[in-house]
Motif scaffolding. Structure first.
Motif, PDB file in Angstrom:
ATOM      1  N   VAL A   1      29.344  33.233  41.738  1.00 47.89           N
ATOM      2  CA  VAL A   1      29.306  32.107  40.800  1.00 47.89           C
ATOM      3  C   VAL A   1      30.749  31.823  40.371  1.00 47.89           C
ATOM      4  O   VAL A   1      31.555  32.761  40.289  1.00 47.89           O
ATOM      5  CB  VAL A   1      28.422  32.362  39.548  1.00 47.89           C
ATOM      6  CG1 VAL A   1      26.949  32.456  39.916  1.00 47.89           C
ATOM      7  CG2 VAL A   1      28.886  33.585  38.778  1.00 47.89           C
ATOM      8  N   PRO A   2      31.096  30.561  40.144  1.00 49.05           N
ATOM      9  CA  PRO A   2      32.472  30.225  39.760  1.00 49.05           C
ATOM     10  C   PRO A   2      32.742  30.627  38.306  1.00 49.05           C
ATOM     11  O   PRO A   2      31.835  30.619  37.472  1.00 49.05           O
ATOM     12  CB  PRO A   2      32.527  28.711  39.910  1.00 49.05           C
ATOM     13  CG  PRO A   2      31.122  28.256  39.727  1.00 49.05           C
ATOM     14  CD  PRO A   2      30.251  29.350  40.283  1.00 49.05           C
ATOM     15  N   ALA A   3      33.985  31.053  38.053  1.00 54.76           N
ATOM     16  CA  ALA A   3      34.364  31.416  36.683  1.00 54.76           C
ATOM     17  C   ALA A   3      35.857  31.205  36.532  1.00 54.76           C
ATOM     18  O   ALA A   3      36.611  31.369  37.494  1.00 54.76           O
ATOM     19  CB  ALA A   3      34.022  32.881  36.400  1.00 54.76           C
ATOM     20  N   ARG A   4      36.271  30.831  35.340  1.00 52.71           N
ATOM     21  CA  ARG A   4      37.715  30.776  35.062  1.00 52.71           C
ATOM     22  C   ARG A   4      38.054  32.064  34.331  1.00 52.71           C
ATOM     23  O   ARG A   4      37.492  32.335  33.263  1.00 52.71           O
ATOM     24  CB  ARG A   4      38.064  29.567  34.187  1.00 52.71           C
ATOM     25  CG  ARG A   4      38.200  28.253  34.941  1.00 52.71           C
ATOM     26  CD  ARG A   4      38.674  27.110  34.047  1.00 52.71           C
ATOM     27  NE  ARG A   4      38.210  27.245  32.679  1.00 52.71           N
ATOM     28  CZ  ARG A   4      36.941  27.010  32.307  1.00 52.71           C
ATOM     29  NH1 ARG A   4      36.057  26.625  33.209  1.00 52.71           N
ATOM     30  NH2 ARG A   4      36.554  27.186  31.060  1.00 52.71           N
ATOM     31  N   ILE A   5      38.880  32.867  34.966  1.00 53.33           N
ATOM     32  CA  ILE A   5      39.247  34.172  34.390  1.00 53.33           C
ATOM     33  C   ILE A   5      40.739  34.149  34.088  1.00 53.33           C
ATOM     34  O   ILE A   5      41.544  33.787  34.952  1.00 53.33           O
ATOM     35  CB  ILE A   5      38.953  35.327  35.380  1.00 53.33           C
ATOM     36  CG1 ILE A   5      37.509  35.267  35.904  1.00 53.33           C
ATOM     37  CG2 ILE A   5      39.280  36.687  34.751  1.00 53.33           C
ATOM     38  CD1 ILE A   5      36.465  35.814  34.999  1.00 53.33           C
ATOM     39  N   ARG A   6      41.099  34.514  32.852  1.00 51.16           N
ATOM     40  CA  ARG A   6      42.505  34.593  32.509  1.00 51.16           C
ATOM     41  C   ARG A   6      42.986  35.988  32.816  1.00 51.16           C
ATOM     42  O   ARG A   6      42.329  36.953  32.440  1.00 51.16           O
ATOM     43  CB  ARG A   6      42.729  34.262  31.031  1.00 51.16           C
ATOM     44  CG  ARG A   6      44.163  34.341  30.549  1.00 51.16           C
ATOM     45  CD  ARG A   6      44.305  34.061  29.063  1.00 51.16           C
ATOM     46  NE  ARG A   6      43.396  34.877  28.271  1.00 51.16           N
ATOM     47  CZ  ARG A   6      43.524  36.178  28.033  1.00 51.16           C
ATOM     48  NH1 ARG A   6      44.542  36.861  28.564  1.00 51.16           N
ATOM     49  NH2 ARG A   6      42.631  36.831  27.309  1.00 51.16           N
ATOM     50  N   VAL A   7      44.128  36.118  33.494  1.00 54.97           N
ATOM     51  CA  VAL A   7      44.802  37.406  33.703  1.00 54.97           C
ATOM     52  C   VAL A   7      46.163  37.271  33.040  1.00 54.97           C
ATOM     53  O   VAL A   7      46.994  36.468  33.486  1.00 54.97           O
ATOM     54  CB  VAL A   7      44.970  37.743  35.198  1.00 54.97           C
ATOM     55  CG1 VAL A   7      45.586  39.124  35.357  1.00 54.97           C
ATOM     56  CG2 VAL A   7      43.615  37.675  35.905  1.00 54.97           C
ATOM     57  N   ARG A   8      46.365  38.005  31.964  1.00 52.82           N
ATOM     58  CA  ARG A   8      47.534  37.835  31.094  1.00 52.82           C
ATOM     59  C   ARG A   8      47.609  36.369  30.679  1.00 52.82           C
ATOM     60  O   ARG A   8      46.650  35.893  30.053  1.00 52.82           O
ATOM     61  CB  ARG A   8      48.809  38.374  31.734  1.00 52.82           C
ATOM     62  CG  ARG A   8      48.801  39.889  31.873  1.00 52.82           C
ATOM     63  CD  ARG A   8      50.142  40.478  32.222  1.00 52.82           C
ATOM     64  NE  ARG A   8      49.979  41.602  33.155  1.00 52.82           N
ATOM     65  CZ  ARG A   8      49.567  42.809  32.787  1.00 52.82           C
ATOM     66  NH1 ARG A   8      49.307  43.060  31.531  1.00 52.82           N
ATOM     67  NH2 ARG A   8      49.396  43.763  33.694  1.00 52.82           N
ATOM     68  N   ASP A   9      48.658  35.612  31.121  1.00 51.99           N
ATOM     69  CA  ASP A   9      48.665  34.225  30.638  1.00 51.99           C
ATOM     70  C   ASP A   9      48.377  33.226  31.756  1.00 51.99           C
ATOM     71  O   ASP A   9      48.707  32.047  31.643  1.00 51.99           O
ATOM     72  CB  ASP A   9      49.979  33.910  29.917  1.00 51.99           C
ATOM     73  CG  ASP A   9      51.167  34.366  30.751  1.00 51.99           C
ATOM     74  OD1 ASP A   9      52.259  34.551  30.195  1.00 51.99           O
ATOM     75  OD2 ASP A   9      50.967  34.564  31.971  1.00 51.99           O
TER      76      ASP A   9
END
Ligand SMILES: COc1cccc(CC(=N)NC(=O)c2cccnc2OC2CCNCC2)c1
Length: 389
Positions: free
Chosen positions: A120-128
């Motif tokens: 499933v699509p997701a927007r994941i933040r890694v640090r900034d």
């Protein structure tokens, strides 16, 4: 143990651990969509790919039964996850989902569903950096088809279909160590129905403990302690989104939820996800939030009970109410809803309340992974703000 398949993939390799010359971020650059393999990978000749349309009741039942009989078991093979049909349709149809990321394998002759994997699509933040990713889950091969090396080709096929949507990173978890975890979490359990948990062998009676003493030890009040503690409603989505985005910004890896995501993932859905918030009785400001999802397990081989009703800690935000008190209220409402056990990982700020609220350590670990994204040093679980289903 050689990881033949994983050594061929763009993931952190064990040999690279400690090499601080390697930059953090994507391991391989995106390729042109015209360069992505256009046709599906080859399966062994007696099998064929199928797209599982979770909106079709018939297909949803097939997926439900495959997982119910063949999905993840605990280390002692006493329990097996038993995701409900309504949970699966919720988990697989978030905003912007792709139906062809719900991939099945059928036997050509019988047309039986014998394997499954999803994204499933997701927007994941890694640090900034906010990165578009696929959350990969529900990889399941029928017990009778294990060690036919179906899993690697299924992982390559879901990767191919994710690439066709111009997405080049993924997030996933596993109970086994693969190259290379970004963090390793301990899981913890809080008894709500200790008598049943002991009857089915999930828990053991403590030394020098009687059953009645154990029942008393885990007893909870009949109602939450926090004034203004109530169910989340649709009208709360904007405030909960603000609260959650602010809270999750402190973790190294966390979902970048917008209001559409919050409405899907966190609005109470019966038998799937429960969410509560604290609305200040004076100011009507929303100051805190807690949630848990419903994931029962089949109890394998017990005469008296067939199902373990388990709640899994999801996202919790404590700004004004002490997290300890907020989570105790979560335990109270979970007990009211007849859950047998409340599970949690030692992610985010969970660790301090796990010990205080009479959670016991589980006998396993859950490893988190990113695909095609290098994190220079493994994270502490408390730096992780991502809970996968
Ligand atoms: C009690 O029934 C079980 C049935 C199957 C496996 C396990 C142990 C286990 N492997 N537990 C977890 O992975 C776990 C423990 C606490 C919180 N979340 C968890 O897993 C979630 C997240 C990953 N996908 C499965 C559900 C327990």
């Amino acid at each position: 143990k050689t990881h033949k398949f994983w050594e061929s993939q763009p993931v952190g390799q064990f040999k690279d651990i400690g090499d601080s010359n390697l930059p953090e971020g994507p391991i391989e650059p995106p390729t042109l969509l015209s360069e992505v393999k256009q046709e599906p990978y080859n399966l062994p000749s007696q099998y064929e790919w199928t797209t599982c349309d979770m909106e079709s009741d018939e297909t949803c039942v097939e997926v439900y039964n495959l997982l119910k009989n063949n999905y993840v078991e605990d280390d002692e093979n006493m329990f097996r996850f038993n995701y409900s049909q309504e949970f699966l349709t919720w988990a697989l149809r978030p905003p912007g989902y792709y139906r062809n990321w719900h991939i099945g394998v059928r036997a050509k002759t019988s047309k039986k569903l014998v394997a499954f994997i999803t994204g499933v699509p997701a927007r994941i933040r890694v640090r900034d950096e906010v990165v578009k990713m696929a959350e990969i889950n529900f990889l399941c091969v029928h017990k009778k088809l294990r060690s036919k090396r179906l899993a690697p080709v299924m992982i390559k096929e879901v990767t191919r279909r994710v690439h066709l949507e111009n997405i080049w990173q993924a997030a996933y978890t596993a109970g086994v160590v693969l190259p290379t975890p970004i963090t390793t979490c301990q899981y913890w359990h809080r008894s709500l129905n200790p008598k049943k948990l002991i009857d089915v062998g999930f828990s053991r009676l403590g030394a020098r403990m009687t059953m009645s003493r154990t029942i008393k030890l885990y007893k909870l009040p009949d109602s939450p302690a926090t004034p203004g503690f109530r169910n989340m409603e649709l009208r709360d989505v904007p405030a909960v989104t603000r609260l959650l985005r602010n809270y999750l910004s402190q973790f190294v890896v966390a979902p970048d939820f917008d209001e559409n995501d919050v409405e899907h993932w966190l609005l109470p859905t019966e038998n799937v996800v429960d969410s509560y918030l604290v609305e200040s009785p004076e100011t009507h400001e929303i100051t805190d939030f807690c949630s848990f999802y419903t994931l029962p397990s089949s109890i394998l081989g017990n005469q008296n009970h067939s199902t373990l009703k388990a709640a899994y800690s999801y996202y919790n935000v404590s700004m004004k109410t002490p997290l300890l008190q907020l989570m105790n209220d979560a335990l109270i409402v979970a007990k009211q809803k007849d859950f047998d056990v409340f599970n949690a990982l030692d992610v985010m700020h969970n660790e301090p309340f796990l010990k205080e609220l009479k959670f016991g350590p589980g006998d396993g670990q859950l490893h988190y992974y990113l695909y095609n994204y290098r994190i220079r040093h493994a994270l502490r679980p408390s730096e992780l703000g991502l809970v996968l289903l």
